[in-house]
Design a protein around this motif. Structure first.
Motif, PDB file in Angstrom:
ATOM      1  N   TRP A  11       0.851  -1.192   0.000  1.00 52.45           N
ATOM      2  CA  TRP A  11       0.000   0.000   0.000  1.00 52.45           C
ATOM      3  C   TRP A  11       0.888   1.244   0.000  1.00 52.45           C
ATOM      4  O   TRP A  11       2.081   1.173   0.219  1.00 52.45           O
ATOM      5  CB  TRP A  11      -0.924   0.013   1.223  1.00 52.45           C
ATOM      6  CG  TRP A  11      -0.206   0.210   2.535  1.00 52.45           C
ATOM      7  CD1 TRP A  11       0.206   1.396   3.080  1.00 52.45           C
ATOM      8  CD2 TRP A  11       0.188  -0.809   3.463  1.00 52.45           C
ATOM      9  NE1 TRP A  11       0.833   1.180   4.289  1.00 52.45           N
ATOM     10  CE2 TRP A  11       0.833  -0.166   4.544  1.00 52.45           C
ATOM     11  CE3 TRP A  11       0.057  -2.205   3.493  1.00 52.45           C
ATOM     12  CZ2 TRP A  11       1.343  -0.862   5.640  1.00 52.45           C
ATOM     13  CZ3 TRP A  11       0.569  -2.892   4.582  1.00 52.45           C
ATOM     14  CH2 TRP A  11       1.191  -2.232   5.632  1.00 52.45           C
ATOM     15  N   GLY A  12       0.273   2.401  -0.244  1.00 52.48           N
ATOM     16  CA  GLY A  12       1.010   3.659  -0.234  1.00 52.48           C
ATOM     17  C   GLY A  12       0.550   4.582  -1.347  1.00 52.48           C
ATOM     18  O   GLY A  12      -0.217   4.189  -2.233  1.00 52.48           O
ATOM     19  N   ASP A  16      -7.523  -0.259  -0.908  1.00 47.36           N
ATOM     20  CA  ASP A  16      -8.295  -0.965   0.124  1.00 47.36           C
ATOM     21  C   ASP A  16      -7.532  -2.242   0.471  1.00 47.36           C
ATOM     22  O   ASP A  16      -8.017  -3.356   0.291  1.00 47.36           O
ATOM     23  CB  ASP A  16      -9.702  -1.275  -0.408  1.00 47.36           C
ATOM     24  CG  ASP A  16     -10.629  -1.791   0.677  1.00 47.36           C
ATOM     25  OD1 ASP A  16     -10.273  -1.677   1.870  1.00 47.36           O
ATOM     26  OD2 ASP A  16     -11.698  -2.330   0.333  1.00 47.36           O
ATOM     27  N   TYR A  17      -6.332  -2.045   0.977  1.00 49.26           N
ATOM     28  CA  TYR A  17      -5.342  -3.108   1.053  1.00 49.26           C
ATOM     29  C   TYR A  17      -5.808  -4.309   1.867  1.00 49.26           C
ATOM     30  O   TYR A  17      -5.746  -5.452   1.387  1.00 49.26           O
ATOM     31  CB  TYR A  17      -4.047  -2.559   1.651  1.00 49.26           C
ATOM     32  CG  TYR A  17      -2.923  -3.567   1.704  1.00 49.26           C
ATOM     33  CD1 TYR A  17      -2.140  -3.815   0.577  1.00 49.26           C
ATOM     34  CD2 TYR A  17      -2.648  -4.293   2.864  1.00 49.26           C
ATOM     35  CE1 TYR A  17      -1.113  -4.744   0.606  1.00 49.26           C
ATOM     36  CE2 TYR A  17      -1.618  -5.223   2.905  1.00 49.26           C
ATOM     37  CZ  TYR A  17      -0.853  -5.446   1.780  1.00 49.26           C
ATOM     38  OH  TYR A  17       0.149  -6.365   1.814  1.00 49.26           O
ATOM     39  N   TRP A  18      -6.268  -4.082   3.088  1.00 48.72           N
ATOM     40  CA  TRP A  18      -6.539  -5.213   3.975  1.00 48.72           C
ATOM     41  C   TRP A  18      -7.745  -6.022   3.523  1.00 48.72           C
ATOM     42  O   TRP A  18      -7.747  -7.254   3.626  1.00 48.72           O
ATOM     43  CB  TRP A  18      -6.708  -4.729   5.413  1.00 48.72           C
ATOM     44  CG  TRP A  18      -5.450  -4.087   5.910  1.00 48.72           C
ATOM     45  CD1 TRP A  18      -5.227  -2.773   6.158  1.00 48.72           C
ATOM     46  CD2 TRP A  18      -4.198  -4.752   6.153  1.00 48.72           C
ATOM     47  NE1 TRP A  18      -3.919  -2.576   6.557  1.00 48.72           N
ATOM     48  CE2 TRP A  18      -3.277  -3.767   6.561  1.00 48.72           C
ATOM     49  CE3 TRP A  18      -3.783  -6.082   6.064  1.00 48.72           C
ATOM     50  CZ2 TRP A  18      -1.951  -4.068   6.883  1.00 48.72           C
ATOM     51  CZ3 TRP A  18      -2.470  -6.393   6.384  1.00 48.72           C
ATOM     52  CH2 TRP A  18      -1.579  -5.390   6.796  1.00 48.72           C
ATOM     53  N   ASP A  21       2.893 -13.450  -3.649  1.00 52.40           N
ATOM     54  CA  ASP A  21       3.991 -14.146  -2.973  1.00 52.40           C
ATOM     55  C   ASP A  21       4.581 -13.309  -1.838  1.00 52.40           C
ATOM     56  O   ASP A  21       4.866 -13.831  -0.751  1.00 52.40           O
ATOM     57  CB  ASP A  21       5.101 -14.465  -3.983  1.00 52.40           C
ATOM     58  CG  ASP A  21       4.588 -15.271  -5.160  1.00 52.40           C
ATOM     59  OD1 ASP A  21       4.378 -16.488  -4.976  1.00 52.40           O
ATOM     60  OD2 ASP A  21       4.382 -14.697  -6.239  1.00 52.40           O
ATOM     61  N   VAL A  22       4.806 -12.013  -2.101  1.00 57.30           N
ATOM     62  CA  VAL A  22       5.378 -11.109  -1.106  1.00 57.30           C
ATOM     63  C   VAL A  22       4.276 -10.179  -0.620  1.00 57.30           C
ATOM     64  O   VAL A  22       3.608  -9.519  -1.423  1.00 57.30           O
ATOM     65  CB  VAL A  22       6.544 -10.296  -1.701  1.00 57.30           C
ATOM     66  CG1 VAL A  22       7.072  -9.289  -0.674  1.00 57.30           C
ATOM     67  CG2 VAL A  22       7.664 -11.230  -2.144  1.00 57.30           C
ATOM     68  N   LEU A  23       4.092 -10.141   0.695  1.00 60.31           N
ATOM     69  CA  LEU A  23       2.990  -9.393   1.296  1.00 60.31           C
ATOM     70  C   LEU A  23       3.548  -8.325   2.230  1.00 60.31           C
ATOM     71  O   LEU A  23       4.434  -8.611   3.039  1.00 60.31           O
ATOM     72  CB  LEU A  23       2.086 -10.332   2.098  1.00 60.31           C
ATOM     73  CG  LEU A  23       1.706 -11.659   1.436  1.00 60.31           C
ATOM     74  CD1 LEU A  23       0.964 -12.550   2.418  1.00 60.31           C
ATOM     75  CD2 LEU A  23       0.855 -11.406   0.189  1.00 60.31           C
ATOM     76  N   GLN A  24       3.019  -7.118   2.137  1.00 58.62           N
ATOM     77  CA  GLN A  24       3.449  -6.048   3.040  1.00 58.62           C
ATOM     78  C   GLN A  24       2.565  -6.053   4.273  1.00 58.62           C
ATOM     79  O   GLN A  24       1.344  -6.123   4.175  1.00 58.62           O
ATOM     80  CB  GLN A  24       3.359  -4.695   2.336  1.00 58.62           C
ATOM     81  CG  GLN A  24       3.888  -3.533   3.170  1.00 58.62           C
ATOM     82  CD  GLN A  24       3.988  -2.254   2.358  1.00 58.62           C
ATOM     83  OE1 GLN A  24       4.840  -2.120   1.495  1.00 58.62           O
ATOM     84  NE2 GLN A  24       3.093  -1.305   2.622  1.00 58.62           N
ATOM     85  N   SER A  60       8.273   0.084  10.574  1.00 60.63           N
ATOM     86  CA  SER A  60       7.212   0.726   9.790  1.00 60.63           C
ATOM     87  C   SER A  60       6.360  -0.318   9.081  1.00 60.63           C
ATOM     88  O   SER A  60       5.148  -0.361   9.229  1.00 60.63           O
ATOM     89  CB  SER A  60       7.807   1.701   8.779  1.00 60.63           C
ATOM     90  OG  SER A  60       8.643   1.032   7.855  1.00 60.63           O
ATOM     91  N   GLN A  61       6.993  -1.147   8.276  1.00 61.73           N
ATOM     92  CA  GLN A  61       6.319  -2.241   7.581  1.00 61.73           C
ATOM     93  C   GLN A  61       7.291  -3.400   7.431  1.00 61.73           C
ATOM     94  O   GLN A  61       8.497  -3.235   7.619  1.00 61.73           O
ATOM     95  CB  GLN A  61       5.847  -1.799   6.190  1.00 61.73           C
ATOM     96  CG  GLN A  61       4.760  -0.749   6.170  1.00 61.73           C
ATOM     97  CD  GLN A  61       5.173   0.477   5.413  1.00 61.73           C
ATOM     98  OE1 GLN A  61       5.785   0.401   4.361  1.00 61.73           O
ATOM     99  NE2 GLN A  61       4.842   1.640   5.950  1.00 61.73           N
TER     100      GLN A  61
END
Length: 414
Positions: free
Chosen positions: A33-34, A65-67, A81-84, A296-297
């Protein structure tokens, strides 16, 4: 070709234990997100990675609406595959959605120059579940150009919760009509409530229990209700029009607000979105020892991923490559790799220097970070709903404090 060779030589010099780029292949989907600034920078890094790893294709997926999107994808078995993640990652570890990356450390993922505390922050039961994308603090970001144009005093480390109202009154009297001194932090997330509780000697969640009282919740809500009534911050209807999770939807960037509370890494994106000069300082009551260094993340790997090696290589490249640090700057926080920090520190922008100043003026007043509460997202959702009901005048402070106190304690026990 010469640039690619130089990048590979740097990588070999600082990460000698890594697997060869020729050994890594596949397609890696990455979700995050960002705002627009982050999208541009992340896209550039993905392009750099694909130059260095020609057998890997990176597909970036961004969501406002990331989550909601991520939870839907995970439930359906189709997540990237890669999740923030933020501090809510333990809930996803508990649900089995995240793969431990412990076996990659010192192999595909370099740790020699990486801050151990930021690895410890994402370790659960002895297993590491991701790499931190930057260190962070909560602070105040203000429009220096606006405040100086009306000869208003700039906020600094002398502010306390007791004198904040007097400061805001002074600023508000000088601002143009329709511009507010401060954004309503009670309608945002629980980070600022947590900081305030820390100033009161309480803890929203210390890892085993909550010591936050109903009286502290009521005190926090009442302070912001008083600010709204005095006209220092917008009424609920106006606050609801903005979302301070991104510069693209920010009241500060829109010129409607002189100061907001924000995660320090976000200041870079906010500055990129405005021609005004922004400043950064600490939250009130600096000396209350409520500050903490925050991750932060994180980038984590989906446990269902069929490309875990390539995902690990992408994460390593993202957090451990100095040239990447020069692209990202402090967008996701102060880098956790000392060599990356050195690279960007040498070319720090004015807003980067403001963020470094925040770290400097709070470093002597820091405590160990409290973990996110269990069911973190549900807690945040409940808080925002109740806080906005107060801002809209639909619920009294006393009723809202009692409701959130009961709801919160029920959620953390689930």
């Amino acid at each position: 070709m010469k640039k690619l060779l130089s990048l590979l030589l740097v990588a070999l010099l600082i990460v000698p234990a890594l697997a060869s780029a020729a050994d890594i292949s596949g397609t890696v989907r990455v979700t995050y997100w960002g705002g627009e600034s982050r999208i541009e920078k992340t896209t550039k890094v993905a392009e750099m990675f694909m130059e260095a790893y020609p057998e890997v294709e990176v597909i970036l997926e961004h969501s406002s609406d990331y989550w909601t999107q991520l939870d839907t994808q995970l439930a359906a078995g189709g997540a990237p595959d890669v999740l923030q993640f933020g501090g809510n990652f333990p809930d996803y570890v508990a649900n089995g959605y995240l793969a431990p990356i412990t076996s990659y450390l010192g192999n595909i993922i370099q740790t020699e120059y990486f801050d151990q505390s930021m690895i410890d922050d994402i370790t659960v039961d002895g297993e590491v579940y991701g790499m931190c994308l930057g260190a962070n603090r909560v602070g105040a970001v203000y429009n220096k150009t606006l405040l100086e144009s009306v000869s208003a005093p700039l906020p600094d480390e002398t502010l306390t919760w007791d004198n904040l109202g007097d400061y805001l009154a002074t600023v508000q009297a000088l601002l143009p009509e329709g511009v507010y001194a401060i954004f309503d932090a009670s309608c945002y997330e629980t980070s600022y409530l947590s900081y305030y509780a820390g100033c009161m000697g309480e803890s929203l969640w210390n890892g085993t229990e909550s010591t936050m009282s109903e009286a502290t919740i009521a005190s926090w809500l009442q302070m912001w209700a008083d600010f709204r009534e005095a006209g220092y911050c917008p009424p609920g209807e106006i606050s609801a029009e903005y979302d301070e999770s991104s510069a693209d939807t920010s009241a500060l960037v829109a010129g409607e607000i002189a100061m907001i509370y924000l995660y320090s890494n976000m200041a870079v994106g906010y500055q990129a979105a405005t021609t005004d000069t922004l400043g950064v300082t600490c939250l009130p009551d600096r000396e209350a020892m409520a500050n903490a260094m925050l991750p932060s993340q994180f980038f984590c790997i989906n446990s269902a991923s069929e490309n875990k090696d390539a995902a690990a290589a992408f994460i390593n490249y993202f957090v451990n490559t100095p040239d990447v640090g020069l692209v990202l700057g402090n967008d996701r926080g102060i880098p956790c790799n000392s060599q990356v920090r050195a690279a960007i520190g040498a070319v720090a922008t004015p807003i980067d220097q403001e963020v470094y100043k925040l770290f400097d003026i709070t470093s002597a007043y820091s405590k160990v970070r409290d973990p996110n509460a269990p069911n973190d997202q549900a807690v945040v959702d409940a808080w925002q709903t109740i806080a906005f009901e107060v801002a809209y005048g639909q619920k009294t402070v006393a009723d809202a404090a009692a409701e959130f106190y009961a709801t919160f304690n029920e959620l953390i026990m689930q």
